[in-house]
Design an enzyme around this catalytic site. Structure first.
Site, PDB file in Angstrom:
ATOM      1  CB  ILE A 156      -0.877   0.006   1.191  1.00 53.90           C
ATOM      2  CG1 ILE A 156      -1.942  -1.237   1.053  1.00 53.90           C
ATOM      3  CG2 ILE A 156      -1.877   1.224   1.415  1.00 53.90           C
ATOM      4  CD1 ILE A 156      -2.686  -1.326   2.206  1.00 53.90           C
ATOM      5  CB  THR A 233      -5.437   5.036   4.993  1.00 54.98           C
ATOM      6  OG1 THR A 233      -4.187   4.799   4.362  1.00 54.98           O
ATOM      7  CG2 THR A 233      -6.141   6.437   4.321  1.00 54.98           C
ATOM      8  NE  ARG A 235      -5.916  -2.823  11.561  1.00 50.76           N
ATOM      9  CZ  ARG A 235      -6.379  -3.057  10.202  1.00 50.76           C
ATOM     10  NH1 ARG A 235      -6.595  -2.119   9.333  1.00 50.76           N
ATOM     11  NH2 ARG A 235      -6.305  -4.315   9.656  1.00 50.76           N
ATOM     12  CD  GLU A 264     -11.504   1.331  12.813  1.00 52.65           C
ATOM     13  OE1 GLU A 264     -12.109   0.518  12.164  1.00 52.65           O
ATOM     14  OE2 GLU A 264     -10.823   2.173  12.504  1.00 52.65           O
ATOM     15  CG  HIS A 296     -11.886   0.801   8.475  1.00 47.98           C
ATOM     16  ND1 HIS A 296     -11.175   0.478   9.366  1.00 47.98           N
ATOM     17  CD2 HIS A 296     -11.209   0.198   7.506  1.00 47.98           C
ATOM     18  CE1 HIS A 296     -10.227  -0.336   9.257  1.00 47.98           C
ATOM     19  NE2 HIS A 296     -10.224  -0.425   7.979  1.00 47.98           N
TER      20      HIS A 296
END
Length: 333
Positions: A156, A233, A235, A264, A296
């Site tokens: 990523i 983006t 954790r 969250e 998320h």
């Protein structure tokens, strides 16, 4: 073979039912997250449990699943900080995950958050719908020539870096393992503190573990440039929310974009539009005009959901047959 899905949403049912046609598993979907409150509801004959980021697979939960005959835990995500791996190993439960599902999806969402915060397109959209075409308060800055720091250069992070290089940014990176292909493209690897000190934009792309919990806190924030933009983006636990709020109040952090939040599990993936949210810190964050919060959704693309379903079902199929998946990185235990 029966698979029980927890934290299951309508899109999970759609994609897993679609790709299950090739396997013929019996799929059971639970909307609730997995934890001590629901684990006893797992029915006899369930050989695999499929979970997501906010399910709590504690030692207690794993012991109960093992007693019920569960042989496989399948994480339909990359992170595994919510699973007691040692207890699963002790109980002889195999664990698989999806180490990479369309990394471009998450990387592109990080860039979308950055551009939205910078160019204030969300505010412009609302203004124009009210026939307000004023540009006051919408001033942004060029990404071209800015220094972007990337923490974590896995799949990523690498996808994010390639996009930022396309914008003409100078890219600095921090990772335990340096990527030679990125270095060949001009990416400079530095220490964590050096990346903090030099970056105009800081984007987090690393897994959460005991070593990097609250990676961004009061002591690390003071090492960043005044006016830094931070995007997360990965954790939620990478950010100390209290310390970030203080830095937003002082103006040290100019912009913050988060698709994850350390608490969250009580909020995300739910419609709370008719509820009073008791979590003061998320309410405080959303009160800032220079903060963008999404729930998320960075992974949420057609391509990513297809890959999550196919990789998960394929891994379960291999494990139940006693063979190893082709990609060893999908296995944790």
């Amino acid at each position: 073979m029966k698979i029980a899905f927890f934290s299951a949403k309508p899109y999970d049912k759609t994609f897993f039912n679609r790709y299950n046609e090739a396997y013929g598993f019996e799929l059971e979907f639970w909307e609730t997250h997995l934890g001590p409150h629901i684990v006893n509801a797992i029915t006899p004959g369930t050989e695999a449990v499929c979970v997501f980021v906010n399910d709590k697979l504690t030692g207690e939960v794993i012991d109960i699943m093992a007693a019920k005959g569960v042989k496989i835990i399948a994480l339909r995500c990359a992170g595994f900080n919510n699973v007691d791996l040692e207890r699963a190993k002790k109980q002889g439960i195999r664990i698989c995950r999806v180490p990479a599902y369309s990394p471009e999806a998450v990387a592109e969402h990080a860039v979308a958050m950055l551009l939205t915060l910078n160019r204030k397109t969300h505010k412009a959209y609302n203004r124009v719908r009210e026939q307000n075409f004023s540009l006051n308060g919408l001033l942004g800055f060029n990404l071209y020539g800015r220094t972007t720091g990337v923490i974590g250069t896995g799949k990523i992070g690498k996808a994010f870096i390639k996009i930022m290089l396309g914008f003409g940014c100078k890219v600095l990176a921090c990772d335990l393992y340096e990527d030679e292909t990125l270095k060949a493209e001009g990416v400079q690897y530095l220490s964590f503190d050096e990346v903090l000190n030099q970056s105009d934009i800081l984007s987090l792309h690393c897994p959460l573990n005991a070593e990097n919990h609250y990676l961004i806190n009061e002591s690390s924030i003071v090492k960043t440039k005044k006016g830094v933009t931070i995007i997360n983006t990965s954790r939620g636990g990478l950010l100390n929310t209290h310390d970030v709020i203080q830095a937003l109040k002082s103006g040290h952090i100019a912009y913050l974009g988060i698709d994850v939040y350390e608490q969250e599990e009580q909020l995300f993936f739910k419609d709370l539009s008719g509820s009073i949210i008791a979590n003061d810190e998320i309410q405080r964050l959303m009160s800032f005009p220079n903060v963008l919060v999404t729930g998320h959704q960075a992974f949420f693309t057609e391509e990513a959901l297809s890959q999550i379903a196919t990789i998960t079902l394929n891994s379960i199929d291999h494990l139940i047959k006693g063979s190893a998946p082709a990609d060893p990185s999908v296995l944790l235990v």
